[in-house]
Design a protein around this motif. Structure first.
Motif, mmCIF file in Angstrom:
data_model
loop_
_atom_site.group_PDB
_atom_site.id
_atom_site.type_symbol
_atom_site.label_atom_id
_atom_site.label_comp_id
_atom_site.label_asym_id
_atom_site.label_seq_id
_atom_site.Cartn_x
_atom_site.Cartn_y
_atom_site.Cartn_z
ATOM 1 N N SER A 121 -6.858 4.299 7.064
ATOM 2 C CA SER A 121 -6.303 2.957 6.810
ATOM 3 C C SER A 121 -7.412 1.912 6.836
ATOM 4 C CB SER A 121 -5.250 2.603 7.866
ATOM 5 O OG SER A 121 -5.838 2.604 9.153
ATOM 6 N N THR A 122 -7.233 0.900 5.971
ATOM 7 C CA THR A 122 -8.213 -0.190 5.890
ATOM 8 C C THR A 122 -7.929 -1.216 6.965
ATOM 9 O OG1 THR A 122 -8.323 0.147 3.520
ATOM 10 C CG2 THR A 122 -9.151 -1.942 4.364
ATOM 11 N N PRO A 123 -8.927 -1.689 7.674
ATOM 12 C CA PRO A 123 -8.703 -2.701 8.726
ATOM 13 C C PRO A 123 -8.060 -3.943 8.139
ATOM 14 C CG PRO A 123 -10.905 -1.779 8.873
ATOM 15 C CD PRO A 123 -10.328 -1.253 7.620
ATOM 16 N N PRO A 124 -7.089 -4.551 8.888
ATOM 17 C CA PRO A 124 -6.412 -5.760 8.388
ATOM 18 C C PRO A 124 -7.387 -6.896 8.109
ATOM 19 C CG PRO A 124 -5.242 -4.841 10.281
ATOM 20 C CD PRO A 124 -6.522 -4.087 10.174
ATOM 21 N N SER A 125 -8.450 -7.057 8.942
ATOM 22 C CA SER A 125 -9.394 -8.167 8.727
ATOM 23 C C SER A 125 -10.118 -8.017 7.402
ATOM 24 C CB SER A 125 -10.392 -8.226 9.887
ATOM 25 O OG SER A 125 -11.106 -6.995 9.961
ATOM 26 N N LEU A 126 -10.487 -6.774 7.053
ATOM 27 C CA LEU A 126 -11.188 -6.547 5.790
ATOM 28 C C LEU A 126 -10.286 -6.835 4.613
ATOM 29 C CD1 LEU A 126 -13.750 -5.601 4.405
ATOM 30 C CD2 LEU A 126 -12.926 -3.245 4.591
ATOM 31 N N THR A 127 -8.996 -6.426 4.719
ATOM 32 C CA THR A 127 -8.048 -6.675 3.624
ATOM 33 C C THR A 127 -7.858 -8.169 3.404
ATOM 34 O OG1 THR A 127 -6.909 -4.631 4.176
ATOM 35 C CG2 THR A 127 -5.725 -6.210 2.784
ATOM 36 N N LEU A 128 -7.683 -8.921 4.486
ATOM 37 C CA LEU A 128 -7.508 -10.373 4.364
ATOM 38 C C LEU A 128 -8.746 -11.023 3.756
ATOM 39 C CD1 LEU A 128 -5.749 -11.168 7.769
ATOM 40 C CD2 LEU A 128 -4.722 -11.142 5.494
ATOM 41 N N LEU B 115 -1.258 -8.819 -14.197
ATOM 42 C CA LEU B 115 -2.321 -8.812 -13.190
ATOM 43 C C LEU B 115 -1.756 -8.763 -11.777
ATOM 44 C CD1 LEU B 115 -4.856 -11.366 -14.713
ATOM 45 C CD2 LEU B 115 -5.139 -8.903 -14.502
ATOM 46 N N ASP B 116 -0.612 -9.408 -11.552
ATOM 47 C CA ASP B 116 0.006 -9.336 -10.223
ATOM 48 C C ASP B 116 0.390 -7.908 -9.869
ATOM 49 O OD1 ASP B 116 -0.320 -12.012 -9.840
ATOM 50 O OD2 ASP B 116 1.704 -12.573 -10.503
ATOM 51 N N ILE B 117 0.906 -7.153 -10.892
ATOM 52 C CA ILE B 117 1.268 -5.747 -10.641
ATOM 53 C C ILE B 117 0.022 -4.945 -10.299
ATOM 54 C CG2 ILE B 117 2.249 -3.683 -11.702
ATOM 55 C CD1 ILE B 117 3.994 -5.520 -13.415
ATOM 56 N N LEU B 118 -1.061 -5.166 -11.067
ATOM 57 C CA LEU B 118 -2.301 -4.437 -10.810
ATOM 58 C C LEU B 118 -2.861 -4.787 -9.436
ATOM 59 C CD1 LEU B 118 -4.534 -2.571 -11.906
ATOM 60 C CD2 LEU B 118 -5.623 -4.614 -12.893
ATOM 61 N N ASP C 121 -4.019 -3.397 -3.659
ATOM 62 C CA ASP C 121 -3.875 -3.687 -2.229
ATOM 63 C C ASP C 121 -3.334 -2.480 -1.474
ATOM 64 O OD1 ASP C 121 -4.867 -6.210 -2.570
ATOM 65 O OD2 ASP C 121 -2.915 -7.191 -2.712
ATOM 66 N N ARG C 122 -2.385 -1.763 -2.067
ATOM 67 C CA ARG C 122 -1.820 -0.589 -1.390
ATOM 68 C C ARG C 122 -2.879 0.495 -1.210
ATOM 69 N NH1 ARG C 122 4.280 0.488 -3.800
ATOM 70 N NH2 ARG C 122 5.181 -1.551 -3.220
ATOM 71 N N ILE C 123 -3.651 0.734 -2.280
ATOM 72 C CA ILE C 123 -4.701 1.751 -2.169
ATOM 73 C C ILE C 123 -5.734 1.321 -1.137
ATOM 74 C CG2 ILE C 123 -6.592 2.850 -3.419
ATOM 75 C CD1 ILE C 123 -4.865 2.809 -5.913
ATOM 76 N N ASP D 284 -2.096 7.861 -2.491
ATOM 77 C CA ASP D 284 -1.224 8.554 -3.451
ATOM 78 C C ASP D 284 -0.520 7.580 -4.397
ATOM 79 O OD1 ASP D 284 -1.869 10.952 -2.256
ATOM 80 O OD2 ASP D 284 -0.248 10.776 -0.770
ATOM 81 N N TYR D 285 -0.768 6.293 -4.230
ATOM 82 C CA TYR D 285 -0.063 5.316 -5.082
ATOM 83 C C TYR D 285 -0.575 5.434 -6.524
ATOM 84 C CZ TYR D 285 1.602 0.869 -6.961
ATOM 85 O OH TYR D 285 2.212 -0.096 -7.749
ATOM 86 N N ARG D 286 0.415 5.322 -7.517
ATOM 87 C CA ARG D 286 0.086 5.373 -8.931
ATOM 88 C C ARG D 286 0.631 4.127 -9.627
ATOM 89 N NH1 ARG D 286 -2.903 8.190 -7.068
ATOM 90 N NH2 ARG D 286 -3.331 10.398 -7.458
ATOM 91 N N PHE D 287 -0.119 3.631 -10.628
ATOM 92 C CA PHE D 287 0.232 2.392 -11.327
ATOM 93 C C PHE D 287 1.176 2.692 -12.493
ATOM 94 C CE2 PHE D 287 -3.867 1.793 -9.324
ATOM 95 C CZ PHE D 287 -3.771 0.543 -8.734
#
Length: 753
Positions: free
Chosen positions: A4-11, A185-188, A193-195, A201-204
């Motif tokens: 999992s990606t750290p929350p601080s890095l994601t923000l 672009l919002d969908i992409l 963000d999920r990945i 395993d998320y697919r677009f």
């Protein structure tokens, strides 16, 4: 196992992405492009309209002025002032007319109206012509107020069009981009963000646009590779950190060593691009970020870059070290460098640059001092030769100069021989002047030191017969004095300074053609910093004399020989002996001054002389004395000279002046003569060969008669031994050949001083 990606890095990543918007940037770019094109078009239209309106207003001004002049032709011819006034008032009532002025041929104002309330109206002036005769002038000015109002309207209209266009473009572009770009672009972004949060395993699947689908696929592939690479990176991180620390320490040591040496090291590729730079950049005056990655032509001046590129090509071709020197301007000074280039591989060369400014400057200074020493030694050698020749010539000329005076005193006024003897005397005096030039050249010619003013010397020469003769030789010459106010005095010989001024002006006149101009300027100046030139001028107060002409100038090969005796480019026989500038040089040096020449072929010559200034005042001139008032009263005088002719001449002159004169042939004979006799005055020749000279003779005489008065005579010059004789008691110094007036005044001064 998912990471999992750290929350601080994601923000943090979300904030970075939100910092810029593609749709907003596209909108802004499109708006700026349209506004730029539209603004340029409106500006062109605005400038064209302003030029057209102003041109029409100028044409109307020309038309009004022409109509006014034509309408006034008949009334001005008939001198009908009433009709002229009505015509002027008719034109002045026009709102565009700011002023009307009607003048007669003699400048008489027939009508004038002025409503000027602004700057820069359009002004026209036409002549009033009738039957081919100019009766006066009509002047009219048109106001540009209406023109300015029209320009304001055009400007406001253009700004309104730009504002409306801006609003329409922003709204339309925002709507289009929101529909076509923002939703996909919002969908992409949501999928990324999920990945990023660890959902590998998320697919677009919701993305259907071809371009965005390709991006999504590539992002999925990248995510898989990142997970694989992440495992191996953990092992490499520790080893890389350890290697980086070693490299950092090594780089610190290497840079410290390079900064300690005086060379700057460069690396070049085959195309002349700076690959690396090492050493202290302050020594070169350029920083590494201004070098590395740039070509030679982008870093160096064009001329220097071509030199470096040529030497670099030679290094790659030969594989040998190439060494060369160059200079670079830094502010008001130049710096000198030595460069070495060597190719270390097929596409890499090493360059080393060292600052050698101190070495070059020291070599230049040494060379300049050597040249000054050589000039001084050459002039000293020539001066010694000239001084010896002058001494012998003075002895020879004594009879030619002195005896004619005695003969003329005995001849009656109506004697036919007076003119011939007078001619002999003048010829002897001219020869004596040439001898005096040789003494000046020998740097032993200044025997008089008075407080003089250069302004008076220049003015006296410009009003002298010699200057009139110069103007006769050069009828088109202009001698323009530019004499400074409150000029300080100098201490020196008026005769030598006058001759210096005469030689400089004569040379300047010779160098000019018909219509030439020679400017003679004087001024005070203070030198606070030594100046390098032909002479190195020291600090102090100076009186500066400048003689400048617009003549043919002096070539570079001739200017170094300008002060050599007998070297001249002028016409021999009419222009002198070639001693002029040598005499000037000797006079300036005898007065402890400095001389500088600035000349270019066909651009004229400027000679500048700096003489030390003095604050002393000049003594009042003595009253004029005649030969009769200078005669003696039987005083006893002993003449001491080794040349029989000189003894005879001096004895005859002194006898004619009323003295009781006798003579002896040398210093030893003089001491023996005075051992048991006394005289009122001894006239001593300074140089007597063989035997003791005048100084030693006077010392022996003082042992016999401690208060014996003496007068020193010499055909050479006032040397150090002459000055020493005067210091121990000799009263005056007289140059040979003898002039009766000079000798009489000197004897009178010593006997009664």
């Amino acid at each position: 196992m998912k990471r999992s990606t750290p929350p601080s890095l994601t923000l943090k990543n979300i904030k970075l992405r939100r910092g810029r918007s593609i749709s907003r940037e596209l909108t802004v770019s499109l708006v700026l492009l349209v506004l730029l094109v539209e603004g340029v078009l409106l500006l062109l239209i605005y400038n064209r309209q302003t030029d057209e309106l102003y041109r029409r207003l100028e044409e109307k001004a020309d038309e009004y002025a022409a109509n006014l002049s034509e309408t006034l032709a008949v009334p001005m011819w008939d001198l009908d002032d009433e009709q002229i006034r009505r015509i002027g008032e008719g034109f002045a009532r026009n709102e565009m007319v700011a002023s009307v002025l009607i003048r007669g041929a003699e400048g008489t104002v027939h009508y004038q109206s002025n409503r000027l309330v602004e700057d820069h109206p359009i002004h026209r002036k036409f002549p009033i012509i009738h039957t081919g005769r100019t009766l006066g002038h009509a002047e009219i000015s048109l106001s540009v107020a209406a023109y300015r109002q029209e320009m304001v309207w055009l400007r406001n209209t253009a700004l309104m069009v730009l504002a409306v266009s801006l609003v329409v473009i922003v709204i339309a572009t925002g709507i289009i981009l929101r529909v076509l770009m923002r939703k996909p672009l919002d969908i992409l972004r949501e999928g990324m963000d999920r990945i990023a949060r660890g959902n590998g395993d998320y697919r677009f699947d919701k993305i259907h646009h071809e371009e965005l689908a390709d991006i999504a696929w590539r992002f999925e592939t990248m995510a898989d590779k990142v997970r694989q690479r992440e495992r191996s990176l953990k092992k490499e991180v520790v080893e890389r950190k350890r290697a980086e620390e070693k490299i950092r320490q090594s780089d610190i040591r290497t840079r410290a060593i390079l900064n300690a040496i005086p060379d700057i090291l460069f690396q070049f590729d085959r195309e002349g691009r700076f690959v690396d730079m090492r050493g202290n950049p302050e020594r070169l005056g350029i920083s590494p970020d201004r070098c590395v990655g740039w070509n030679l032509e982008q870093v160096m001046p064009q001329k220097l870059a071509s030199i470096f590129r040529r030497q670099l090509s030679r290094s790659f071709e030969t594989g040998k070290v190439t060494v060369f020197e160059y200079e670079l301007p830094f502010g008001e000074e130049n710096r000198y460098y030595e460069a070495r280039l060597v190719a270390v591989s097929d596409d890499l060369a090493l360059g080393m640059v060292r600052n050698i400014t101190e070495r070059v400057t020291a070599a230049d200074s040494k060379q300049r001092l050597m040249e000054q020493l050589q000039r001084a030694q050459k002039m000293e050698a020539i001066g010694m030769l000239a001084g010896g020749v002058a001494h012998d010539l003075n002895n020879v000329l004594s009879g030619v100069v002195s005896y004619p005076e005695l003969i003329l005193m005995d001849l009656p006024q109506d004697s036919p021989l007076r003119q011939r003897i007078h001619t002999i005397q003048k010829s002897g005096e001219r020869a004596a002047h040439i001898v005096q030039d040789l003494l000046t050249l020998a740097r032993r010619g200044v025997s008089v030191s008075e407080i003089v003013n250069l302004n008076e010397i220049v003015q006296d020469y410009l009003s002298s017969p010699e200057c009139d003769k110069l103007r006769t030789y050069h009828p088109g010459i202009q001698l323009i004095p530019e004499l400074g106010d409150d000029l300080l005095n100098v201490s020196g010989s008026p005769i030598h300074l006058t001759k210096t001024v005469m030689n400089l002006i004569s040379n300047a006149a010779e160098a000019t053609t018909d219509g030439g101009v020679v400017r003679i300027a004087t001024r005070n100046c203070y030198i606070d910093t030594p100046i390098d030139g032909y002479d190195e001028i020291e600090e102090g107060d100076y009186v500066m004399l400048t003689v400048k002409d617009n003549g043919i100038g002096i070539s570079e090969k001739d200017i170094d020989r300008i002060f050599e005796p007998f070297y001249t480019k002028k016409v021999m026989g009419r222009s002198g002996t070639g001693l002029g500038m040598a005499v000037v040089w000797g006079t300036v040096k005898d007065h402890h001054g400095y001389i500088h020449i600035d000349s270019m072929p066909n651009q004229g010559t400027t000679v500048t002389i700096h003489l030390p200034a003095t604050r002393k005042r000049r003594a009042q001139a003595d009253r004029q004395e005649t030969i009769e008032t200078l005669k003696g009263d039987g005083e006893r005088i002993l003449v001491v000279d080794d040349v029989a002719e000189q003894r005879e001449i001096a004895t005859d002159l002194l006898t004619r002046l009323g003295y009781s004169a006798t003579s002896v042939a040398g210093g030893e004979a003089a001491a023996a003569y005075l051992h048991d006799r006394e005289v009122d005055l001894v006239v001593l020749d300074m140089i007597m060969d063989p035997g003791i000279d005048g100084l030693e003779t006077y010392r022996r005489i003082l042992r016999i008669h401690p208060h014996q008065r003496a007068l020193i005579a010499s055909g050479y010059s006032e040397s150090e031994r002459v000055q020493e004789a005067r210091r121990i008691g000799a009263g005056a110094y007289v140059k040979k050949p003898y002039r009766i007036e000079t000798l009489a005044r000197a004897v009178k001064t010593v006997l009664h001083g």
